[in-house]
Design a protein around this motif. Structure first.
Motif, PDB file in Angstrom:
ATOM      1  N   PRO A 156      -7.725   2.992  -5.703  1.00 51.93           N
ATOM      2  CA  PRO A 156      -7.750   1.933  -6.566  1.00 51.93           C
ATOM      3  C   PRO A 156      -6.884   0.596  -5.754  1.00 51.93           C
ATOM      4  CG  PRO A 156      -6.140   3.294  -7.070  1.00 51.93           C
ATOM      5  CD  PRO A 156      -6.971   4.073  -5.962  1.00 51.93           C
ATOM      6  N   ASN A 157      -6.667  -0.416  -6.279  1.00 46.92           N
ATOM      7  CA  ASN A 157      -6.181  -1.483  -5.725  1.00 46.92           C
ATOM      8  C   ASN A 157      -4.567  -1.162  -6.320  1.00 46.92           C
ATOM      9  OD1 ASN A 157      -8.269  -3.016  -4.730  1.00 46.92           O
ATOM     10  ND2 ASN A 157      -8.457  -4.279  -6.521  1.00 46.92           N
ATOM     11  N   PHE A 158      -3.794  -1.940  -5.945  1.00 46.36           N
ATOM     12  CA  PHE A 158      -2.266  -1.830  -6.631  1.00 46.36           C
ATOM     13  C   PHE A 158      -1.730  -3.209  -6.901  1.00 46.36           C
ATOM     14  CE2 PHE A 158      -2.252  -3.532  -2.258  1.00 46.36           C
ATOM     15  CZ  PHE A 158      -1.202  -4.380  -2.295  1.00 46.36           C
ATOM     16  N   VAL A 159      -0.731  -3.087  -7.709  1.00 48.41           N
ATOM     17  CA  VAL A 159       0.146  -4.357  -8.127  1.00 48.41           C
ATOM     18  C   VAL A 159       0.938  -4.594  -6.941  1.00 48.41           C
ATOM     19  CG1 VAL A 159       1.833  -2.898  -9.316  1.00 48.41           C
ATOM     20  CG2 VAL A 159       1.406  -5.430 -10.133  1.00 48.41           C
ATOM     21  N   ASP A 160       1.035  -5.835  -6.618  1.00 47.84           N
ATOM     22  CA  ASP A 160       1.743  -6.244  -5.295  1.00 47.84           C
ATOM     23  C   ASP A 160       3.320  -6.380  -5.847  1.00 47.84           C
ATOM     24  OD1 ASP A 160       3.288  -8.031  -3.609  1.00 47.84           O
ATOM     25  OD2 ASP A 160       1.511  -9.186  -3.246  1.00 47.84           O
TER      26      ASP A 160
END
Length: 350
Positions: A156-160
């Motif tokens: 998945p993407n991540f939260v910066d």
């Protein structure tokens, strides 16, 4: 763990575009962190395609990355076709974010089949492995290209980390609703209809065309607009808003959901996938095809302080599952596995 020698890793980005930069924003962070955390394992080089993708520039972009290819190559998205120029003896990883290009075009259109072949079919066949950013994208790709199912992995993407908690009182009298994106799938037309007559301010991030401006005007929506923002400016937009309104019709992932949750803002988003899964139990889920449902979600958020506070607290918990280091570690493990498998094949052929 088996010893892993220093290996060169090429990260391939599309040409920079101030209007579309989510892919670059995600993977820039991934590879800055990977280059530091795994500095003894990978020598990372990030390159952008020399040209925006068009039928006249495909060969130039493909040739550019063929010239600069390394033992490990990662095509991060949107320029899938450049993988066709890479040597099959390398580890060549392709990230597919969504299938929106295929969904937007009718099958009778010649462009559909060019994209089907050069952006999906042939790169999927040649890739060592494909990463996708959500279970929804996994299902979509597998349905369109069954041969991909055996070589896909969800990362998945991540939260910066730049998005940090920033509490602020909610403006019940005239809340500022942040709206990210202006492409057709973002659903601005139905949002305008849903907000008609409500005391809210819509803050739109993205370029509005004349038709969208007209729809906002017809529905008497109080709004402002910005585009081409830096990461820091985007963070400030989240800080200054009261809630994220994101009833999108289609996404490969839905990163704004996590960004708002990390800042500490309640989220209204679609009950469609993958948005519902990304949001967890920490968002007001609405039917994005129903302006009435979108309106009810906004009204509930405004009138119910306890409900709104609960979403914020659940949001803080939800984003913990999308931390940068967790994503970086998954890519590092993936590259190691694929590289070592290639070496074993070479030894057997020896």
């Amino acid at each position: 763990m088996t010893s892993f020698p220093m290996t060169a890793l090429l990260v391939a980005f599309r040409k920079e575009n101030p209007r579309f930069y989510s892919i670059e924003r995600v993977f820039k962070n991934v590879y800055e962190r990977l280059a530091t955390k795994y500095q003894d394992d990978f020598a990372v080089e990030c390159l952008h395609a020399p040209h925006h993708s068009s039928f006249s520039t495909l060969w130039v972009n493909l040739s550019f990355f063929r010239k600069h290819q390394q033992p490990i190559n990662h095509i991060t998205g949107d320029i899938h076709y450049v993988l066709l120029g890479l040597n099959s003896r390398n580890v060549n990883v392709l990230t597919i974010h969504d299938c929106v290009l295929l969904n937007q075009l009718p099958k009778w259109h010649p462009k559909f089949w060019v994209i089907w072949l050069l952006w999906y079919k042939l790169p999927i066949r040649k890739a060592s492995l494909i990463t996708v950013i959500s279970e929804q994208t996994y299902r979509e790709v597998a349905q369109l290209f069954p041969e991909a199912a055996g070589k896909m992995r969800v990362i998945p993407n991540f939260v910066d980390p730049i998005f940090q908690p920033s509490p602020r009182p909610f403006n019940n009298n005239c809340p500022r609703l942040l709206f990210i994106g202006t492409t057709p799938n973002k659903n601005l037309e139905r949002v305008a209809e849903a907000l008609k007559g409500l005391s809210v301010e819509l803050r739109v991030i993205g370029n509005l065309d004349a038709g969208q401006e007209a729809i906002l005007a017809v529905n008497d929506i109080r709004y402002s607009q910005a585009s081409g923002l830096s990461n820091e400016a985007l963070v400030e937009e989240y800080i200054q808003c009261d809630a994220l309104l994101f009833p999108t019709l289609y996404e490969g992932f839905g990163l704004p959901i996590l960004e708002a949750q990390a800042i500490g803002r309640p989220v209204i988003t679609s009950r469609l996938q993958p948005m519902a899964s990304v949001a967890g139990q920490a968002a007001c889920l609405v039917d994005p095809y129903s302006p009435a449902a979108i309106r009810e979600g906004v009204e509930q958020l405004v009138r119910d302080n306890s409900y709104r506070s609960g979403l914020v607290e659940k949001g803080y918990q939800n984003v913990q599952g999308y931390e940068l280091d967790k994503v970086v570690d998954q890519y590092a493990v993936l590259f190691r596995e694929l590289w070592q498998a290639k070496q074993q094949i070479k030894l057997r052929k020896g």
